[in-house]
Design a protein around this motif. Structure first.
Motif, PDB file in Angstrom:
ATOM      1  N   ILE A 306       2.732   6.100   5.286  1.00 42.60           N
ATOM      2  CA  ILE A 306       2.887   5.223   4.341  1.00 42.60           C
ATOM      3  C   ILE A 306       1.980   4.452   3.858  1.00 42.60           C
ATOM      4  N   GLU A 307       1.692   4.140   2.685  1.00 42.81           N
ATOM      5  CA  GLU A 307       0.602   3.065   2.294  1.00 42.81           C
ATOM      6  C   GLU A 307       1.376   1.924   1.845  1.00 42.81           C
ATOM      7  N   LYS A 308       0.805   0.722   2.079  1.00 43.84           N
ATOM      8  CA  LYS A 308       1.431  -0.771   1.644  1.00 43.84           C
ATOM      9  C   LYS A 308       0.692  -1.000   0.230  1.00 43.84           C
ATOM     10  N   ASP A 309       1.478  -1.776  -0.636  1.00 43.46           N
ATOM     11  CA  ASP A 309       1.063  -2.177  -1.802  1.00 43.46           C
ATOM     12  C   ASP A 309       0.390  -3.362  -1.444  1.00 43.46           C
ATOM     13  N   LEU A 310      -0.120  -4.037  -2.773  1.00 43.44           N
ATOM     14  CA  LEU A 310      -0.989  -5.349  -2.522  1.00 43.44           C
ATOM     15  C   LEU A 310       0.007  -6.629  -2.038  1.00 43.44           C
ATOM     16  N   ASN A 311       1.070  -6.488  -2.058  1.00 40.38           N
ATOM     17  CA  ASN A 311       2.031  -7.373  -1.516  1.00 40.38           C
ATOM     18  C   ASN A 311       2.484  -7.231  -0.109  1.00 40.38           C
ATOM     19  N   ASP A 312       1.602  -6.223   0.519  1.00 38.16           N
ATOM     20  CA  ASP A 312       2.135  -5.689   1.812  1.00 38.16           C
ATOM     21  C   ASP A 312       3.530  -5.019   1.900  1.00 38.16           C
ATOM     22  N   MET A 313       3.718  -4.528   1.063  1.00 38.32           N
ATOM     23  CA  MET A 313       5.254  -3.957   0.988  1.00 38.32           C
ATOM     24  C   MET A 313       5.115  -2.518   1.383  1.00 38.32           C
TER      25      MET A 313
END
Ligand SMILES: C[S@@+](CC[C@H](N)C(=O)[O-])C[C@H]1O[C@@H](n2cnc3c(N)ncnc32)[C@H](O)[C@@H]1O
Length: 331
Positions: A306-313
């Motif tokens: 799973i990759e996180k987005d720029l907001n660390d989600m």
């Protein structure tokens, strides 16, 4: 009304918007054709009668909750200008990470498939499933052409799929607008060859898609049903079909509440439509990414992460279809 007065009026009218300053600035740029600096420098300049009417109308529509992008018809995504209408979801910054991941993986694909003379052994086949505005597949193609120096001949063959005929029309329009421009594509021959490599298919998931792919990129509807209805109460007018992950194959509410009903059908179908060694990259909600990753594993995908987005989600789930599906059997 001059620009300063228009700004003051707009901000007062939109005081309940989360971003009144930005909304007014973008709407004024839209009706006047000025950029942000010109708006500051020309603040005493009077709006023409037509500009004033258009501005008042735009403010009225924004006050209903309609997003600025649907009023102007434009949304920037991955640095490119996409045409949008309420037939498609407005592209979100959260989705940009999917483009980065696809481009990183494609760079490896191209280097593995490069012959000694620089030619390419295999052109990647990509499916943008649930294409909407086309922002995913089109951004990948544009970035490959403009940033990575991939020639039109070596561009992936892209297949855009959406269940909605209206959404697919917008995908097409954006492909023609965005792939018809650009330095590398400004002669009609190149435009034709780039667009000839693109398929547009109206289909419920893979029902009308008889092809296999090296990559499937998808941002499917994944928001739980009740949350989708709640979100739409603010007047944003985005299509429920683009948000609600709890619909069955007939488009009816399934009765589930985890946003995963469509994803549960989609993951095994993606597995079937990938070549061995092919990659699936899927956007999910931060609340259902881990369950989606488990579903990938259960279906047979390997290297699931799973990759996180720029907001660390938690945002994108990726998996690879193994090269060998044969199980060793004991005679
Ligand atoms: C979340 S939007 C994504 C749009 C675009 N790819 C983006 O990232 O902004 C989901 C899209 O899936 C489409 N869709 C919904 N159900 C579908 C189905 N069963 N088969 C194919 N497309 C579907 C919707 O019409 C919508 O355009």
């Amino acid at each position: 009304m001059n620009i300063l007065e228009a700004k003051k009026y707009g901000k007062e009218q939109l005081k309940n918007s989360p971003s009144p300053d930005l909304d007014v600035s973008v709407l004024l740029q839209f009706v006047t054709g000025f950029d942000r600096t010109q708006l500051l420098l020309k603040r005493d300049c009077n709006l023409s009668k037509e500009q004033e009417t258009n501005f008042l109308d735009a403010i009225k529509r924004r006050k209903t909750g309609l997003p600025v992008a649907y009023i102007t018809g434009h949304k920037e995504f991955y640095g490119y200008d996409f045409y949008v209408t309420p037939a498609v979801l407005i592209p979100k910054p959260d989705t940009e990470i999917l483009i980065d991941q696809a481009l990183n993986s494609l760079a490896l694909f191209y280097s593995k498939n490069e012959n000694k003379d620089g030619s390419i052994k295999k052109i990647p086949e990509i499916c943008d499933m649930c294409s909407g505005s086309g922002c995913v597949g089109i951004s990948v193609l544009k970035a490959l052409l403009e940033n990575d120096g991939i020639s039109v001949n070596c561009l992936p063959r892209m297949t855009f799929v959406d269940i909605s005929a209206d959404a697919l029309e917008i995908t097409k329009k954006n492909a023609e607008r965005l792939l018809g421009k650009g330095e590398k594509l400004n002669n009609p021959e190149n435009l034709t060859s780039a667009l000839l490599k693109i398929r547009f298919i109206q289909s419920n998931l893979f029902e009308n898609v008889p092809f296999s792919f090296d990559y499937i990129l998808t941002n499917p509807p994944y928001v739980p049903h009740s949350e989708s209805l709640e979100l739409l109460k603010d007047g944003r007018s985005e299509p429920l079909l683009a948000l609600d992950g709890d619909v069955g194959s007939d488009g009816e509410y399934s009765g589930t509440e985890d946003g995963l009903f469509l994803i549960k059908r989609l993951v095994p179908k993606c597995f079937e439509h990938l070549v061995c060694g092919g990659t699936l990259i899927m956007e999910t909600g931060e609340y259902n990414a881990e369950q989606t990753a488990k579903l990938f594993e259960k279906t047979g995908f390997k290297n699931v992460h799973i990759e996180k987005d720029l907001n660390d989600m938690l945002r994108d789930v990726t998996g690879t279809k193994p090269h060998s599906l044969a199980f060793s059997s004991i005679a």
